[in-house]
Each structure stands twice: as C-alpha cells, then as structure tokens.
Motif scaffolding. Sequence first.
Motif, short mmCIF file in Angstrom:
data_model
loop_
_atom_site.label_atom_id
_atom_site.label_comp_id
_atom_site.label_asym_id
_atom_site.label_seq_id
_atom_site.Cartn_x
_atom_site.Cartn_y
_atom_site.Cartn_z
N GLN A 80 0.93 -1.16 0.13
CA GLN A 80 -0.12 0.03 -0.01
C GLN A 80 0.84 1.18 0.02
OE1 GLN A 80 -3.95 0.17 1.21
NE2 GLN A 80 -3.53 -1.87 -0.14
N ARG A 81 0.23 2.29 -0.53
CA ARG A 81 1.03 3.65 -0.35
C ARG A 81 0.52 3.94 1.01
NH1 ARG A 81 0.34 7.55 -5.92
NH2 ARG A 81 1.58 6.32 -7.12
N ALA A 82 1.49 5.07 1.35
CA ALA A 82 1.06 5.38 2.61
C ALA A 82 0.05 6.52 2.79
CB ALA A 82 2.37 6.42 3.31
N THR A 83 -0.34 6.87 1.74
CA THR A 83 -1.29 7.94 1.40
C THR A 83 -2.67 7.08 1.18
OG1 THR A 83 -1.09 7.97 -0.84
CG2 THR A 83 -0.38 9.70 0.13
N ASP A 84 -2.67 5.99 0.85
CA ASP A 84 -3.76 5.12 0.68
C ASP A 84 -3.96 4.57 2.19
OD1 ASP A 84 -3.91 5.38 -2.03
OD2 ASP A 84 -2.87 3.58 -2.40
N ASP A 114 7.67 2.98 -5.72
CA ASP A 114 6.16 2.67 -6.49
C ASP A 114 6.48 2.77 -7.91
OD1 ASP A 114 3.88 2.43 -7.77
OD2 ASP A 114 2.72 3.68 -6.31
N PRO A 115 6.50 1.46 -8.64
CA PRO A 115 6.86 1.42 -10.18
C PRO A 115 5.87 2.24 -10.91
CG PRO A 115 6.21 -0.79 -9.53
CD PRO A 115 6.27 0.39 -8.23
N ALA A 116 4.94 2.51 -10.43
CA ALA A 116 3.78 3.54 -11.21
C ALA A 116 4.06 4.78 -10.98
CB ALA A 116 2.29 3.13 -10.72
N ASP A 117 4.91 5.05 -9.84
CA ASP A 117 5.23 6.62 -9.53
C ASP A 117 6.28 6.78 -8.76
OD1 ASP A 117 5.14 9.46 -8.67
OD2 ASP A 117 2.96 9.51 -7.98
N GLY A 118 7.49 7.15 -9.28
CA GLY A 118 8.72 7.32 -8.77
C GLY A 118 8.75 8.14 -7.34
N ALA A 120 6.48 8.13 -5.24
CA ALA A 120 5.89 7.62 -4.05
C ALA A 120 6.55 6.31 -3.62
CB ALA A 120 4.41 7.22 -4.51
N SER A 121 6.28 5.77 -2.45
CA SER A 121 6.74 4.45 -2.22
C SER A 121 5.58 3.50 -1.72
CB SER A 121 7.75 4.69 -1.06
OG SER A 121 7.31 5.04 0.08
N LEU A 122 5.84 2.30 -2.06
CA LEU A 122 5.06 1.23 -1.42
C LEU A 122 5.61 0.62 -0.12
CD1 LEU A 122 4.28 -0.73 -4.80
CD2 LEU A 122 2.72 0.98 -3.59
N VAL A 123 4.69 0.52 0.75
CA VAL A 123 4.88 -0.17 2.16
C VAL A 123 4.25 -1.41 2.06
CG1 VAL A 123 4.53 -0.16 4.68
CG2 VAL A 123 4.49 2.27 3.21
N GLU A 124 5.39 -2.61 2.64
CA GLU A 124 4.93 -4.03 2.60
C GLU A 124 5.54 -4.59 3.96
OE1 GLU A 124 6.03 -6.63 -0.46
OE2 GLU A 124 7.80 -5.39 -0.96
N LEU A 125 4.95 -5.60 4.34
CA LEU A 125 5.57 -6.30 5.39
C LEU A 125 6.85 -7.10 5.00
CD1 LEU A 125 2.64 -8.11 6.97
CD2 LEU A 125 3.88 -6.49 8.12
N THR A 126 7.71 -6.95 5.92
CA THR A 126 8.96 -7.65 5.71
C THR A 126 8.84 -9.12 6.25
OG1 THR A 126 9.67 -7.54 8.29
CG2 THR A 126 10.52 -5.79 6.62
N ASP A 127 9.61 -9.86 5.95
CA ASP A 127 9.38 -11.51 6.19
C ASP A 127 9.31 -11.77 7.86
OD1 ASP A 127 9.58 -12.29 3.59
OD2 ASP A 127 11.58 -12.94 3.65
#
Length: 172
Positions: A80-84, A114-118, A120-127
């Motif tokens: 998810q993006r932080a804004t989302d 974020d590949p769709a918008d440089g 922005a960044s996408l947040v995800e869980l680490t392992d």
Amino acid sequence: MKSRRGPDVQQTSAPPPEEGGPGSADGSGVDHPFLALERELSVFLRRARASSGEMAREVHPELEPAAYGLLVRLVDAGQQRATDLAAYFGVGKATMSRQLRALCDLGLVTRAPDPADGRASLVELTDEGRERFTRVRDARRAQYMRKLAAWDLAEIAELARLLHQMNESAES
C-alpha cells in the motif's frame, strides 16, 4: 427487505419497536436500539483496544497498539502507499508517516519505490514482520474459537457480516 416471518413474505409495515420501529422511543426522543448499540460497541471497543495493545506487544515489545492495525491492513490488502493507508484509517499523512517510520525502525515493514510513480513508495511487511504478525494472529484466532465455542458457526458468520456492513457504512 425480508421479514423474519419467512423468505417469501415481504415486510409491509414498519419494524417492531425492538428493531427500531415506531414506539422504540419512550417519548423522551431517545431511540433505545441505538442506545443499546452504542453501549455494546463502547464495551467492545474498549476491550478491542486493550487486546490490540497486548497483541502489539506480542508482535514486538516496542510496537504501538495503533500500529497493529497497519499490520492487519498490510496482510489483508498487500502493498500500500502511505497515502492510501492514511485514507483507509482516516488519519493524516503526518500520523501515518510517523507510524510507518516506527514500523520500519522495528524491521516489521519496508518501503520500496512505487513502479507506477517514482515519487511515491509502497509499504509492505518484511518476512520477519509477516512471521511475527501471523504467529500473533493465529493465537488470537484460537482465543476467538475458544470464547465462541458454544456459538453456531452461522451466528459467527452473521456477526462478521454485520460488522463488515457497519464498517463499510462508516467509510461512506
């Protein structure tokens, strides 16, 4: 709307007072079904906050209770993006940024461009974040199963459906 009288009977009159129909107020302008809802939700939310705090500490001793919900959302919805995330939880960007920074510092989430918008960044869980979260979520599910063992599975499904419906209503 289906009546409680059966699936083929259409309800043609107002619901009875105990379901919020006319007569549910006692002349004081108070709608008792909504007061009962408020009372039960207050108890439920107080217990849920306490439980989230316990679960957050089980995931990581330094994890804030409010951040536990972020982990739930990331597991359920993926990157998810932080804004989302901020929009989903109804908090400001600064609040979300602070919570995500804390999760990154704990090694539970990571940010990637974020590949769709440089910009922005996408947040995800680490392992590690996923493993810790899954262990705690599985333990919580086992608690629910013990506490609700006397309930019919259809009642549990109906409660989940109604809570989902209420949450959806709150978003709009």
